[in-house]
Design a protein around this motif. Structure first.
Motif, PDB file in Angstrom:
ATOM      1  N   TYR A  54      -0.136  -0.462 -10.141  1.00  0.00           N
ATOM      2  CA  TYR A  54      -0.309   0.607  -9.155  1.00  0.00           C
ATOM      3  C   TYR A  54      -1.664   0.493  -8.452  1.00  0.00           C
ATOM      4  CZ  TYR A  54      -1.418   5.221  -7.303  1.00  0.00           C
ATOM      5  OH  TYR A  54      -1.815   6.265  -6.486  1.00  0.00           O
ATOM      6  N   SER A  58      -0.258  -0.996  -4.922  1.00  0.00           N
ATOM      7  CA  SER A  58       0.601   0.137  -4.576  1.00  0.00           C
ATOM      8  C   SER A  58       0.637   0.343  -3.063  1.00  0.00           C
ATOM      9  CB  SER A  58       0.081   1.417  -5.254  1.00  0.00           C
ATOM     10  OG  SER A  58       0.777   2.540  -4.752  1.00  0.00           O
ATOM     11  N   PRO A  59       1.844   0.439  -2.458  1.00  0.00           N
ATOM     12  CA  PRO A  59       1.931   0.698  -1.012  1.00  0.00           C
ATOM     13  C   PRO A  59       1.325   2.045  -0.620  1.00  0.00           C
ATOM     14  CG  PRO A  59       4.043  -0.061  -1.899  1.00  0.00           C
ATOM     15  CD  PRO A  59       3.167   0.242  -3.075  1.00  0.00           C
ATOM     16  N   SER A  60       1.374   3.005  -1.546  1.00  0.00           N
ATOM     17  CA  SER A  60       0.809   4.320  -1.237  1.00  0.00           C
ATOM     18  C   SER A  60      -0.714   4.325  -1.338  1.00  0.00           C
ATOM     19  CB  SER A  60       1.391   5.379  -2.184  1.00  0.00           C
ATOM     20  OG  SER A  60       1.053   5.089  -3.533  1.00  0.00           O
ATOM     21  N   LEU A  61      -1.267   3.437  -2.166  1.00  0.00           N
ATOM     22  CA  LEU A  61      -2.721   3.394  -2.347  1.00  0.00           C
ATOM     23  C   LEU A  61      -3.381   2.480  -1.311  1.00  0.00           C
ATOM     24  CD1 LEU A  61      -4.700   4.703  -4.353  1.00  0.00           C
ATOM     25  CD2 LEU A  61      -4.617   2.592  -5.692  1.00  0.00           C
ATOM     26  N   ARG A  62      -2.798   1.314  -1.109  1.00  0.00           N
ATOM     27  CA  ARG A  62      -3.297   0.341  -0.122  1.00  0.00           C
ATOM     28  C   ARG A  62      -4.779   0.016  -0.329  1.00  0.00           C
ATOM     29  NH1 ARG A  62      -0.775   4.042   3.011  1.00  0.00           N
ATOM     30  NH2 ARG A  62      -2.737   4.643   4.010  1.00  0.00           N
ATOM     31  N   LYS A 253      -9.072   6.894   0.390  1.00  0.00           N
ATOM     32  CA  LYS A 253      -8.888   7.706  -0.827  1.00  0.00           C
ATOM     33  C   LYS A 253     -10.072   7.583  -1.786  1.00  0.00           C
ATOM     34  CE  LYS A 253      -3.825   7.559  -0.740  1.00  0.00           C
ATOM     35  NZ  LYS A 253      -3.714   6.794   0.521  1.00  0.00           N
ATOM     36  N   SER A 256     -10.845  10.780  -3.471  1.00  0.00           N
ATOM     37  CA  SER A 256      -9.695  11.471  -4.056  1.00  0.00           C
ATOM     38  C   SER A 256      -9.819  11.557  -5.581  1.00  0.00           C
ATOM     39  CB  SER A 256      -8.408  10.739  -3.690  1.00  0.00           C
ATOM     40  OG  SER A 256      -7.314  11.233  -4.431  1.00  0.00           O
ATOM     41  N   SER A 258      -7.466  12.171  -7.682  1.00  0.00           N
ATOM     42  CA  SER A 258      -6.312  11.512  -8.302  1.00  0.00           C
ATOM     43  C   SER A 258      -6.531   9.999  -8.396  1.00  0.00           C
ATOM     44  CB  SER A 258      -5.038  11.813  -7.513  1.00  0.00           C
ATOM     45  OG  SER A 258      -5.143  11.330  -6.182  1.00  0.00           O
TER      46      SER A 258
END
Length: 357
Positions: A54, A58-62, A253, A256, A258
């Motif tokens: 992840y 991860s595509p969401s984290l990039r 991020k 962030s 998270s």
């Protein structure tokens, strides 16, 4: 990241062995304890791989900063080692931990191992970044083969025909896996390169660990601390050279909670894997640990295929079975050879120690 290694002083965090005159726990209690330890090892190891995947891809984290992820895990491991050492001064739960202080002379002596260690953890993470979790075990499955090769080249130790045949099965499974990844259009030669490099570095790390342990009085904890501190220092110029500081500056991020929570969790799992590995070896045996690791790899592959909703061909699964079967066969053959050597009164003590390579 925690450093695995054999030999040296007893681990102060692991439960003490039952004394020769002590009462042996009931079978049910021993079986339950082994089951808990094996499950803990499986959970920690598999969770660490999925967490790292992840963070790395991860595509969401990039986040395209694999060296920073590895650096953070090394820094957290060094901090945890130091924290546990300071906690030992206050008494339980870890009163036997050695006092850690940074000695530049010891740090320089550990440096050659630290370079290999950096190669190992970095190539592991780069392999995981470029290949899927399902293929990860096949991608870096040549560790056993490099163990045999380096044992002969560096230590002049020969390997039996049956063990070499098991290595042949592993190599066949590796190449079949590469072929099938290519047929499915998911092959990454970059990932394969780093997988092979990771396998080589894991083997070199085991050899150099044995050589460097006397410098830290046989303490795996001291070696882990110095290794990770050295790694943190060496990672800085590498991150600067590859432009990862600029990547982090533009990472949306970075503030962030998270993201940092996942980073800390990944670092904690990276630290914990060394401890639970020691637990599993202590409550079972090195041979059983290797068998458990092979079975864990199988479970991890199946979980990855299910989680990422992948469809794999029969030959792809065959390649995985060849790698796992070859690894199991090699472990079984070496176990038989070690038992035969240990039972032979004519074999010298030094030769007995060499059999476990």
């Amino acid at each position: 990241m925690a450093l695995g290694g054999g030999g040296g002083a007893a681990d102060p965090l692991l439960p003490a062995e039952e004394g020769a005159e002590g009462l042996r726990p009931p079978f049910l209690l021993r079986a339950l304890r082994i089951a808990v330890v094996v499950c803990l090892y499986w959970f920690t190891s598999i969770a660490m791989v999925f967490l790292n995947k992840y963070l790395l891809d991860s595509p969401s984290l990039r986040l395209d900063a694999p060296l920073f992820v590895t650096f953070f895990q090394c820094a957290l491991t060094a901090a945890l080692c130091l924290g546990l050492s300071l906690g030992a001064a206050c008494g339980p739960p870890c009163p036997g931990l050695p006092t850690l202080r940074l000695d530049p002379k010891v740090s320089r002596s550990v440096l050659p191992l630290s370079i290999v260690f950096i190669g190992m953890v970095t190539s592991n993470n780069l392999c995981l970044k470029h290949v899927g979790v399902a293929f990860y075990n096949v991608g870096r499955s040549l560790t056993t083969v490099f163990n045999v090769l380096l044992s002969y080249l560096l230590l002049k130790q020969t390997t039996s025909l049956y063990a070499l045949l098991a290595c042949g099965v592993i190599i066949g499974g590796f190449w079949l896996g590469v072929d099938q990844e290519g047929a499915e259009g998911t092959l990454s030669w970059t990932g394969i390169f780093f997988g092979i490099l990771a396998s080589l570095c894991v083997s070199l790390n085991a050899i150099y660990t044995k050589k460097v342990l006397p410098v830290v009085d046989g303490s795996i904890w001291r070696l882990t601390f110095y290794n990770n501190v050295n790694a943190c220092v060496l990672f800085f110029p590498l991150m600067l050279l590859l432009g990862e500081f600029r990547t982090l500056y533009h990472f949306d991020k970075l503030g962030s909670p998270s993201f940092w929570g996942m980073m800390i969790l990944g670092g904690v799992f990276g630290f914990a894997i060394g401890y639970v590995t020691g637990l599993q070896i202590k409550f079972t045996s090195p041979l059983t640990h290797n068998v458990s690791g092979t079975a864990k790899a199988c479970a991890q592959t199946v979980l990855a295929v299910i989680y990422f909703e992948e469809t794999k061909s029969f030959l792809w699964w065959t390649s995985n079975l060849m790698v796992l079967g070859g690894s199991f066969a090699y472990t079984w053959v070496k176990g038989l050879e070690m038992r035969k050597v240990q039972e032979d009164p004519n074999v010298k003590s030094s030769e007995r120690n060499e059999t476990g390579v």
